[in-house]
Design an enzyme around this catalytic site. Structure first.
Site, short mmCIF file in Angstrom:
data_model
loop_
_atom_site.label_atom_id
_atom_site.label_comp_id
_atom_site.label_asym_id
_atom_site.label_seq_id
_atom_site.Cartn_x
_atom_site.Cartn_y
_atom_site.Cartn_z
CG ASP A 169 -18.64 -45.98 -31.71
OD1 ASP A 169 -18.88 -45.74 -32.91
OD2 ASP A 169 -19.30 -46.78 -31.03
CE1 TYR A 190 -23.03 -48.47 -37.08
CE2 TYR A 190 -24.57 -49.86 -38.28
CZ TYR A 190 -23.73 -48.77 -38.23
OH TYR A 190 -23.59 -47.97 -39.33
#
Ligand SMILES: [Zn+2]
Ligand SMILES: [Zn+2]
Length: 411
Positions: free
Chosen positions: A236, A372
């Site tokens: 990210d 995730y």
């Protein structure tokens, strides 16, 4: 050293040669009708020997050969065209190809059956080989199909040589120390990269990226026209990439310079990256590394700082349950706009608490590729099941997340 000449001509070949005399063929094309007969001879030499066996003199030059239309006579011109096409480029290895009028090639095959030879070799492959040899002699570069720097295409009907400049591939690992940096150039959503008021004409959502910072010195040194960045996965924007870094391949497109001073460029990158990105072990590699990187699905390790009220004992208990179960993850809300909505099964391979304080604790996780992590901690409104929030029965929030290891190789 020249190879020893072996050339025995069977009676059937002599009969075919007699029939071939009815066609206007240059010595190269006449000899090539028997190109796969014997070795150690050029095709014009083959022609000469066969004609001698037929009791004729050496082959006469032909102005309008029905197979090659004089292409072999014009080889010196083609060599010059190749040199001109490569002007200003650094190259060491090359491949030659050619485009022929399909009618010429069909005519040649018809001729093989008409005269009855089983030893014919195609004009195109002979031309490519001959051109390659001459380019080697003239330039000292090495011809062959393996990993060329340049690919030349002699377009015979048009009379031009096209050159394809192959990319340079460099592989290494990067560390990202900045929580505001995307991995790759991120086009502005509104204008799709054309430039608008939202992005102040830059065409980008973020001013720069790992890709842009890292590629800049190499692009300039190679005088390349562009670059492609192939990371083994991505983190990210707000996650740092630490430890041994993430493997990547940098592809430099249409480079004019191929010999790069990697030591000096690494030093330059240290200056220009100003501590935001670091590159380790950058070395040249093959194109196949790009595919290898895309197919790899390495496990990853993360330290995650979590905000929430839970005792260490309860967190540990929940982690024991979590590690023993498969996780069903529906595509997270935050990426749903660019990924298809489906449920993936993943696993947290290992998890433990490394630090705990008032209202927050730090976990060390090792997960399968594609997990995730934020959603596994927070639950994503029930889209990840089970989640740590669900197991503890108390809302949790990820405050900070880093990647400390990509387990693509054991270390
Ligand atoms: Zn010819
Ligand atoms: Zn824009």
């Amino acid at each position: 050293m020249a190879e020893p000449v072996v050339f025995e001509v069977p009676e059937t070949a002599l009969a075919a040669a007699r029939r071939a005399r009815a066609h206007p063929l240059c010595p190269e094309c006449f000899g090539r009708l028997f190109g796969r007969l014997g070795h150690g001879l050029s095709n014009p030499e083959r022609a000469e020997r066969i004609l001698r066996l037929l009791g004729e003199g050496p082959p006469a030059p032909i102005l309008d050969c029905t197979v090659c239309r004089g292409a072999f006579d014009r080889l010196p011109t083609w060599v010059e065209r190749v040199e001109r096409a490569a002007e200003g480029l650094e190259w060491h290895r090359f491949t030659c190809g050619s485009r022929w009028d399909p009618e010429r090639l069909a005519h040649e095959e018809a001729l093989w059956s008409e005269v009855g030879t089983e030893w014919g070799e195609s004009a195109r492959s002979a031309f490519n080989r001959e051109l390659g040899k001459r380019v080697e002699q003239r330039t000292g570069a090495e011809g062959g199909p393996e990993r060329p720097d340049l690919v030349f295409l002699a377009d015979l009907p048009v009379g031009l040589v096209q050159v394809t400049i192959l990319p340079i591939y460099l592989r290494g690992r990067y560390r990202k120390l900045d929580r505001t940096l995307p991995q790759t150039r991120w086009p502005c959503r509104r204008c799709q990269g054309r430039g608008c008021t939202v992005c102040a004409g830059t065409g980008k959502t973020y001013p720069t990226s790992v890709e842009e910072i890292l590629a800049a010195p190499y692009l300039a040194a190679a005088r390349a026209e562009g670059s492609r960045f192939h990371g083994m996965g991505r983190e990210d924007i707000d996650a740092r990439m630490l430890g041994r870094g993430r493997p990547f391949v940098l592809e430099l497109l249409r480079p004019r310079v191929r010999t790069l001073d990697l030591g000096r460029l690494a030093e330059e990158l240290v200056r220009t990256a100003a501590g935001r990105v670091e590159v380790l072990d950058l070395v040249p590699c093959a194109a196949a590394e790009v595919v290898r990187g895309k197919e790899a699905a390495p496990e990853k390790s993360y330290p995650v700082v979590v905000v929430g009220e839970a005792s260490v004992a309860k967190v540990n208990e929940a982690l024991t349950v979590a590690v023993s179960r498969a996780i069903a993850q529906r595509t997270p809300t935050r990426v749903a706009h660019r990924r298809s909505d489906r449920v993936r099964t993943r696993r947290v391979v290992a998890a433990h608490v490394v630090e705990a304080g008032a209202g927050r604790f730090t976990l060390e996780l090792r997960t399968e590729a594609g997990t995730y992590v934020k959603e596994w901690v927070e639950g994503d409104g029930g889209r990840t099941e089970p989640s740590l929030t669900g197991l503890l029965g108390t809302p949790l929030k990820v405050d900070e997340l880093d990647v400390t290891e990509i387990h693509d190789t054991e270390a």
